[in-house]
Scaffold this motif. Structure first.
Motif, PDB file in Angstrom:
ATOM      1  N   PRO A 275       1.451 -17.863  -3.512  1.00 34.15           N
ATOM      2  CA  PRO A 275       2.652 -18.145  -4.305  1.00 34.15           C
ATOM      3  C   PRO A 275       3.639 -19.040  -3.554  1.00 34.15           C
ATOM      4  O   PRO A 275       4.375 -19.799  -4.162  1.00 34.15           O
ATOM      5  N   ASN A 276       3.647 -18.951  -2.212  1.00 30.68           N
ATOM      6  CA  ASN A 276       4.541 -19.778  -1.407  1.00 30.68           C
ATOM      7  C   ASN A 276       3.942 -19.882  -0.005  1.00 30.68           C
ATOM      8  O   ASN A 276       2.900 -19.292   0.285  1.00 30.68           O
ATOM      9  N   LEU A 277       4.614 -20.627   0.874  1.00 31.75           N
ATOM     10  CA  LEU A 277       4.054 -20.875   2.204  1.00 31.75           C
ATOM     11  C   LEU A 277       3.982 -19.616   3.061  1.00 31.75           C
ATOM     12  O   LEU A 277       3.255 -19.559   4.039  1.00 31.75           O
ATOM     13  N   ASP A 278       4.743 -18.591   2.698  1.00 28.66           N
ATOM     14  CA  ASP A 278       4.806 -17.397   3.533  1.00 28.66           C
ATOM     15  C   ASP A 278       3.761 -16.350   3.171  1.00 28.66           C
ATOM     16  O   ASP A 278       3.600 -15.361   3.868  1.00 28.66           O
ATOM     17  N   PHE A 279       3.096 -16.536   2.040  1.00 23.73           N
ATOM     18  CA  PHE A 279       2.152 -15.507   1.608  1.00 23.73           C
ATOM     19  C   PHE A 279       0.782 -16.121   1.369  1.00 23.73           C
ATOM     20  O   PHE A 279       0.646 -17.116   0.656  1.00 23.73           O
ATOM     21  N   ARG A 280      -0.220 -15.506   1.969  1.00 19.77           N
ATOM     22  CA  ARG A 280      -1.593 -15.945   1.717  1.00 19.77           C
ATOM     23  C   ARG A 280      -2.443 -14.690   1.586  1.00 19.77           C
ATOM     24  O   ARG A 280      -2.706 -14.002   2.563  1.00 19.77           O
ATOM     25  N   GLY A 281      -2.832 -14.388   0.355  1.00 18.30           N
ATOM     26  CA  GLY A 281      -3.600 -13.175   0.108  1.00 18.30           C
ATOM     27  C   GLY A 281      -4.975 -13.518  -0.450  1.00 18.30           C
ATOM     28  O   GLY A 281      -5.180 -14.582  -1.018  1.00 18.30           O
ATOM     29  N   PHE A 282      -5.919 -12.594  -0.271  1.00 23.30           N
ATOM     30  CA  PHE A 282      -7.281 -12.822  -0.735  1.00 23.30           C
ATOM     31  C   PHE A 282      -7.614 -11.761  -1.780  1.00 23.30           C
ATOM     32  O   PHE A 282      -7.657 -10.570  -1.472  1.00 23.30           O
ATOM     33  N   SER A 283      -7.807 -12.218  -3.009  1.00 21.69           N
ATOM     34  CA  SER A 283      -7.974 -11.297  -4.126  1.00 21.69           C
ATOM     35  C   SER A 283      -9.446 -11.108  -4.449  1.00 21.69           C
ATOM     36  O   SER A 283     -10.200 -12.083  -4.463  1.00 21.69           O
ATOM     37  N   GLY A 284      -9.810  -9.877  -4.732  1.00 20.44           N
ATOM     38  CA  GLY A 284     -11.190  -9.624  -5.114  1.00 20.44           C
ATOM     39  C   GLY A 284     -11.419  -8.159  -5.403  1.00 20.44           C
ATOM     40  O   GLY A 284     -10.506  -7.336  -5.315  1.00 20.44           O
ATOM     41  N   ASN A 285     -12.670  -7.873  -5.757  1.00 20.59           N
ATOM     42  CA  ASN A 285     -13.065  -6.526  -6.109  1.00 20.59           C
ATOM     43  C   ASN A 285     -13.841  -5.911  -4.946  1.00 20.59           C
ATOM     44  O   ASN A 285     -14.706  -6.550  -4.371  1.00 20.59           O
ATOM     45  N   ILE A 286     -13.495  -4.677  -4.591  1.00 21.69           N
ATOM     46  CA  ILE A 286     -14.190  -4.004  -3.487  1.00 21.69           C
ATOM     47  C   ILE A 286     -15.526  -3.490  -4.017  1.00 21.69           C
ATOM     48  O   ILE A 286     -15.556  -2.658  -4.916  1.00 21.69           O
ATOM     49  N   THR A 287     -16.621  -4.021  -3.490  1.00 21.59           N
ATOM     50  CA  THR A 287     -17.930  -3.606  -4.008  1.00 21.59           C
ATOM     51  C   THR A 287     -18.441  -2.339  -3.328  1.00 21.59           C
ATOM     52  O   THR A 287     -19.242  -1.621  -3.898  1.00 21.59           O
ATOM     53  N   SER A 288     -17.963  -2.079  -2.102  1.00 18.07           N
ATOM     54  CA  SER A 288     -18.359  -0.834  -1.460  1.00 18.07           C
ATOM     55  C   SER A 288     -17.378  -0.483  -0.349  1.00 18.07           C
ATOM     56  O   SER A 288     -16.660  -1.343   0.163  1.00 18.07           O
ATOM     57  N   SER A 326      -9.711  -3.563  -7.685  1.00 23.85           N
ATOM     58  CA  SER A 326      -9.394  -4.983  -7.540  1.00 23.85           C
ATOM     59  C   SER A 326      -8.081  -5.082  -6.799  1.00 23.85           C
ATOM     60  O   SER A 326      -7.054  -4.608  -7.291  1.00 23.85           O
ATOM     61  N   VAL A 327      -8.108  -5.677  -5.607  1.00 18.59           N
ATOM     62  CA  VAL A 327      -6.902  -5.705  -4.773  1.00 18.59           C
ATOM     63  C   VAL A 327      -6.688  -7.104  -4.189  1.00 18.59           C
ATOM     64  O   VAL A 327      -7.483  -8.015  -4.406  1.00 18.59           O
ATOM     65  N   THR A 328      -5.598  -7.240  -3.434  1.00 19.43           N
ATOM     66  CA  THR A 328      -5.318  -8.470  -2.690  1.00 19.43           C
ATOM     67  C   THR A 328      -5.036  -8.076  -1.242  1.00 19.43           C
ATOM     68  O   THR A 328      -4.170  -7.232  -0.992  1.00 19.43           O
ATOM     69  N   LEU A 329      -5.787  -8.666  -0.298  1.00 18.14           N
ATOM     70  CA  LEU A 329      -5.595  -8.343   1.121  1.00 18.14           C
ATOM     71  C   LEU A 329      -4.874  -9.471   1.831  1.00 18.14           C
ATOM     72  O   LEU A 329      -5.086 -10.640   1.514  1.00 18.14           O
ATOM     73  N   THR A 330      -4.031  -9.112   2.811  1.00 19.93           N
ATOM     74  CA  THR A 330      -3.512 -10.139   3.712  1.00 19.93           C
ATOM     75  C   THR A 330      -3.985  -9.781   5.121  1.00 19.93           C
ATOM     76  O   THR A 330      -4.240  -8.615   5.424  1.00 19.93           O
ATOM     77  N   PHE A 331      -4.101 -10.831   5.974  1.00 21.05           N
ATOM     78  CA  PHE A 331      -4.594 -10.636   7.341  1.00 21.05           C
ATOM     79  C   PHE A 331      -3.488 -10.905   8.354  1.00 21.05           C
ATOM     80  O   PHE A 331      -2.502 -11.581   8.051  1.00 21.05           O
ATOM     81  N   ASN A 332      -3.695 -10.428   9.560  1.00 17.73           N
ATOM     82  CA  ASN A 332      -2.732 -10.693  10.629  1.00 17.73           C
ATOM     83  C   ASN A 332      -2.929 -12.067  11.274  1.00 17.73           C
ATOM     84  O   ASN A 332      -2.059 -12.535  11.984  1.00 17.73           O
ATOM     85  N   ASP A 333      -4.080 -12.705  11.043  1.00 17.17           N
ATOM     86  CA  ASP A 333      -4.308 -14.031  11.612  1.00 17.17           C
ATOM     87  C   ASP A 333      -4.585 -15.014  10.486  1.00 17.17           C
ATOM     88  O   ASP A 333      -5.103 -14.643   9.458  1.00 17.17           O
ATOM     89  N   GLU A 334      -4.265 -16.270  10.759  1.00 16.53           N
ATOM     90  CA  GLU A 334      -4.592 -17.330   9.803  1.00 16.53           C
ATOM     91  C   GLU A 334      -6.045 -17.696   9.993  1.00 16.53           C
ATOM     92  O   GLU A 334      -6.389 -18.462  10.890  1.00 16.53           O
TER      93      GLU A 334
END
Lengths: 654, 302
Positions: A275-288, A326-334
């Motif tokens: 949505p902006n430069l400060d947020f980078r999330g990875f959206s998907g469905n947890i398969t297991s 179905s979630v969105t994850l963010t990481f501590n590293d780029e």
């Protein structure tokens, strides 16, 4: 196909009346304390199941019965049903439950269901989604579709008929798709006098068959869909049967998501949320598995690692997310991560590969073409994929493995698949969402096939081949030569075989280790199953290339003498070899010269129309544009040509 | 431990709908969400907000308007779009405006022109290649076989015999230029699921779903609310105040009300569970014959 035989003998059974449905009516809790009811019902789980049976097994009647008994039929539908039952039903004046579930107008007239239909009902414990699929052999496609998402399968048999071919087919498909909960519902028990012996014999027969296909267990229930025996309550007519009822089974069977919960964490990345430069999330469905903030994760195919910073949802960050969500994850590293990537726990990542053994179900009218590129969708990856010809096709009626060159509509076979890019995956049996895929036609965009990965034939990541101590360099060093593939190409009668033969003799005399693969000889053995169609020509060249590749790995100088008229095939062969190892030798003889020699009399036959697809006559020859060695046979004889080739490769390589 | 990890049926349905929406955004060029202001649309919009949070849903809302919706629907429409941070497109078929097409004088033509034609025109005008719709498989028999991704030809026709098999969670969104797909993320929800979710998630819905005293007349056995002064009253006909609510919302002259005292969501759900008529009965559109819906769909009605 007629529908008149459907549920024959119905007159012998009585149909539950409308009053009975009303008596079943809404639970008193709804009227007395709706809040308590809602509280209870929001914690229901969800079970998806499939019903399999043929036209005569009373499948639609059973589903109609389940909807009816769980009060999913409203009064207006019921009055329409009563009206329809009289006009087009098969039950005389009684209600034909099957009419409730036979959907499209065309099907209703035909009296058979021809597609997958989804129905819904709920009890206090669970919500149910039923995939209702037709049983005919030509609808294997639909059954496989319905079974792909099912937690449980109800396999219906007619008590009077016992285990039939179609019962075996349905069971095989259910097992193939990995459904763990199987119910054998022996229907129409009312028509065999509720006899225990009938039931026991059918169960015994089925048990034997189930074991033969590797089905570990199943639950057999004697029922009557029409009369309602052992559906929601135990049957008075079958006091010898102590349960469970079909409904109890449906309410207690384990759900796939629960099974996936205990496995390693995997999430298919569908979309990158920025949505902006400060947020980078990875959206998907947890398969297991599960994931928590702080967990070490790895992203495939890149293999990069990081830790989970947060699990973002609109309802606030989560402390844990589990399989199915179905979630969105963010990481501590780029780190690099985009659609198609798979996020896993760091310690046990999934494999990444581009070559698989699979079971394939063909779903299109146009048959599968080995070698043709299709689009493969697996998880959120789309890659180009080519299929080799089936190792065998499974006869879905006898389970026999039969040789096959292709797969027609509704056929099932085991095939290898190559993709143009390595993709993260798991075996289908371990994780259907990581190992199931569809194939899409590049031109029509139709979904033409579905498949299940068994295992990777070679890993693309880091380890390429079985590591051997005596490698190709060692083989070559022992022979004191550099391996080469001399690929002779040219018209029939151009002199390829003659020259190649002379070259090998010279090499042999010089103490070189070589082998000549000649067109005619290969076609007598390795490729004797191939003809001269375009598909077969491609396969012919592919096999020769692979054999030559193994021989160069062994350190040999390999000579091949084939017309190999198409540039695309020669390029395919070239790409298998390290740079410089593939030497294209163009034996350039004009058509009229070759034709005037006509050593084997083939040109004459072709000119007379007795030989089809003959290169140079009615099939094109695409001359090499930049061959490594160009021999003009109008300028030198075979001896001189061979001399030139030998000196070219030995000077260059030694 | 197991029970806290086990997803409820609503959580699973929610996860599935979100997955579907993300696939569409990732694999199509110009998606849109059809927004009819009804309860199913409200639910679908709420799911879209969840699917892309913290981003706003990356597509606009499209309302194919007939000018004959309830006033209360028009009031919620703008607010819902603004709350979601989405653009709202309103499309009215210019030909229908010009000819003054209305449900009183034109019968079936009203739905054909405003809704069926209007939808096709709007999709063509904006070049949308994917449109989310709130249809559910439990609504009607012919919808039980509808795919989640429903493929439409370049002239918006639906061919029931030529649908793509949908296995696992794999949806095929590929199409040629000019072709489009309708996507139904609520396919596996039932009417009860929708209500329960609205209740649990506190989703704003048009107040007409809840009972209140409203002016009504009786026509062909249906209670019709007199929502504005365009309603042609017969000689001596006087609107009667009744405590009514609606189970489904469409054009007000075509939508039958039920007499009810249910003024809260739990009461609505209670009434729904105790009632014995199905949802679509309130709509004049598919009363004639059960196969009429299938015909409408082939022609391009949602």
């Amino acid at each position: 196909m007629t529908s008149t035989s459907k549920t024959t003998g119905a007159d012998a059974a009585s149909i539950a009346s409308v009053d009975a449905a009303k008596a079943y009516a809404a639970e008193s809790l709804i009227a007395e304390d709706i809040d308590a009811y809602l509280e209870k019902h929001q914690h229901k789980s969800l079970l998806r199941f499939i019903t399999c049976g043929s036209v005569d097994d009373g499948k639609s009647t059973l589903i109609g019965r389940l909807l009816y008994d769980s009060k999913m039929i409203f009064e207006d539908q019921l009055s329409a049903l009563e009206k329809d039952s009289k006009s087009s039903g098969t039950q005389g004046q009684n209600i034909d439950f099957a009419l409730l579930v036979d959907g499209l107008a065309a099907e209703r007239e035909q009296g058979i269901t021809i597609d997958v239909a989804y129905r819904f009902f709920a009890t206090e414990k669970r919500k149910f989604i039923v995939a209702d699929t037709p049983g005919h052999e030509q609808y294997t496609r639909n059954m496989v579709t319905g079974a792909s998402n099912a937690d449980l399968a109800v396999i219906l048999v007619d008590a009077r008929q016992g285990i039939l071919t179609q019962t075996r087919r349905h069971s095989y498909l259910v097992h193939l798709l990995g459904i763990k909960n199987v119910v054998l519902a022996v229907n129409k028990m009312d028509l065999v006098g509720y006899g225990k012996d009938w039931f026991d014999e059918i169960v015994e027969n089925y048990k034997e068959f189930a074991q033969s296909i590797g089905m570990e267990n199943f639950t057999a229930i004697p029922i009557s869909g029409l009369a309602g025996d052992n559906i929601t309550s135990l049957s008075a007519g079958m006091s010898w049967y102590k349960g469970p009822t079909l409904m109890e089974m449906l309410e207690s069977a384990p759900i796939n998501d629960s099974r996936m919960l205990d496995r390693d964490f995997r999430l298919n990345v569908q979309w990158v949320n920025r949505p902006n430069l400060d947020f980078r999330g990875f959206s998907g469905n947890i398969t297991s598995g599960k994931v928590k903030p702080g967990d070490d994760i790895r992203v495939l195919p890149s293999g990069k690692t990081s830790t989970v910073k947060s699990i973002v949802t609109m309802d606030g960050d989560l402390e844990e997310a589990v399989a199915g969500q179905s979630v969105t994850l963010t990481f501590n590293d780029e780190i690099d991560c985009s659609r198609g990537a798979v996020i896993t726990n760091a310690s046990s990542p999934v494999e990444v590969a581009d070559h698989f053994e699979t079971t394939l179900v063909w779903m299109a009218e146009e048959e599968m073409l080995p070698g043709r590129p299709y689009i493969m969708k697996i998880g959120s990856n789309m890659v180009s994929a080519t299929i080799t010809e089936p190792k065998f096709e499974v006869n879905v009626n006898t389970m026999a493995h039969e040789p096959s060159r292709t797969l027609k509509l509704n056929a099932i076979g085991v095939c290898n698949i190559n993709t143009d890019r390595a993709v993260p995956f798991e075996a289908y049996n371990d994780n259907p969402d990581m190992g199931g895929f569809i194939l899409i036609d590049r031109i029509t965009n139709a979904t033409v096939g579905a498949g299940m990965i068994h295992f990777a034939l070679r890993r693309s990541q880091n380890v390429h081949w079985q590591a051997v101590d005596i490698d190709r360099e060692a083989h070559a060093a022992q022979k004191n030569q550099k391996p080469r593939l001399l690929w002779f190409t040219g018209l029939s009668g151009s002199g390829k075989s003659t020259i190649a033969n002379l070259v090998e003799k010279k090499l042999f005399a010089l103490g070189k280790h070589s082998f000549l693969l000649d067109g005619d000889n290969v076609r007598h053995g390795l490729n004797k199953d191939l003809g001269f169609t375009d598909v077969d020509r491609v396969e012919n060249i592919r096999r020769i290339s692979e054999v030559a590749k193994l021989m160069t790995d062994a350190g040999l100088i390999v000579l091949t003498a084939f017309i190999s008229p198409f540039r695309a095939e020669r390029r395919m062969a070239r790409e298998l070899f390290p740079d410089g190892e593939f030497i294209e030798v163009f034996i350039d003889t004009p058509l009229d010269v070759a034709e005037s020699r006509d050593v084997k009399g083939l040109y004459k036959k072709a000119r007379d129309g007795k030989l089809k697809n003959f290169t140079g006559i009615d099939s094109p020859y695409e001359a090499p544009q930049e061959p490594e060695i160009h021999i003009d046979t109008t300028e030198m004889d075979a001896e001189a040509a061979a001399e030139r080739i030998v000196s070219a490769i030995l000077n260059e390589s030694d | 431990m197991i029970s806290s990890n086990r997803l409820t049926h609503l959580q699973r349905l929610e996860a599935e709908s979100i997955h579907i929406m993300r696939e569409v955004v990732a694999e199509t060029e110009n998606p849109v969400m059809l927004y009819s202001v009804g309860k199913d649309s409200a639910c679908m919009l709420h799911l879209a907000k969840k699917a892309f949070y913290p981003s706003p849903p990356p597509f606009p809302l499209l309302h194919v308007d007939t000018t004959w919706k309830f006033k209360a629907m028009y009031e919620l429409r703008q607010k819902a779009a603004e709350d979601a941070g989405m653009d709202l497109l309103v499309y009215q078929n210019p030909e229908a405006i010009e000819k003054g097409i209305n449900p009183f004088d034109h019968g079936a033509l009203h739905t054909d022109m405003w809704k069926t034609d209007g939808l096709k025109q709007a999709l063509d005008k904006y070049g949308f290649d994917a449109a989310f719709g709130g249809a559910r498989r439990d609504e009607e028999k012919s919808r039980a076989k509808e795919r989640v991704f429903s493929f439409r030809s370049s002239n918006h026709r639906w061919d029931p015999k030529n649908q793509r098999p949908e296995l696992w969670k794999l949806y095929n969104a590929r199409k040629a230029k000019g072709e489009s797909i309708r996507v139904f993320p609520l396919s596996n929800w039932t009417e009860l699921d929708i209500w329960q979710y609205i209740h649990l998630e506190n989703i704003e819905i048009v107040p007409l779903y809840k009972s209140a005293m409203r002016p009504t007349v009786e026509r062909d056995g249906m209670l019709i609310m007199v929502d504005d002064d365009r309603f042609p009253l017969k000689e001596g006909e006087e609107p009667v105040m009744r405590s009514i609510r609606f189970r489904t919302l469409g054009c007000y002259p075509l939508t039958g009300a039920v007499e009810s005292e249910a003024a809260t969501l739990p009461e609505i759900i209670q009434e729904m569970l105790l009632t014995t008529t199905s949802e679509r009965q309130g709509r004049a559109i598919d009363h004639d014959q059960s196969a009429s819906m299938e015909k409408k769909k082939q022609e391009g009605y949602f």
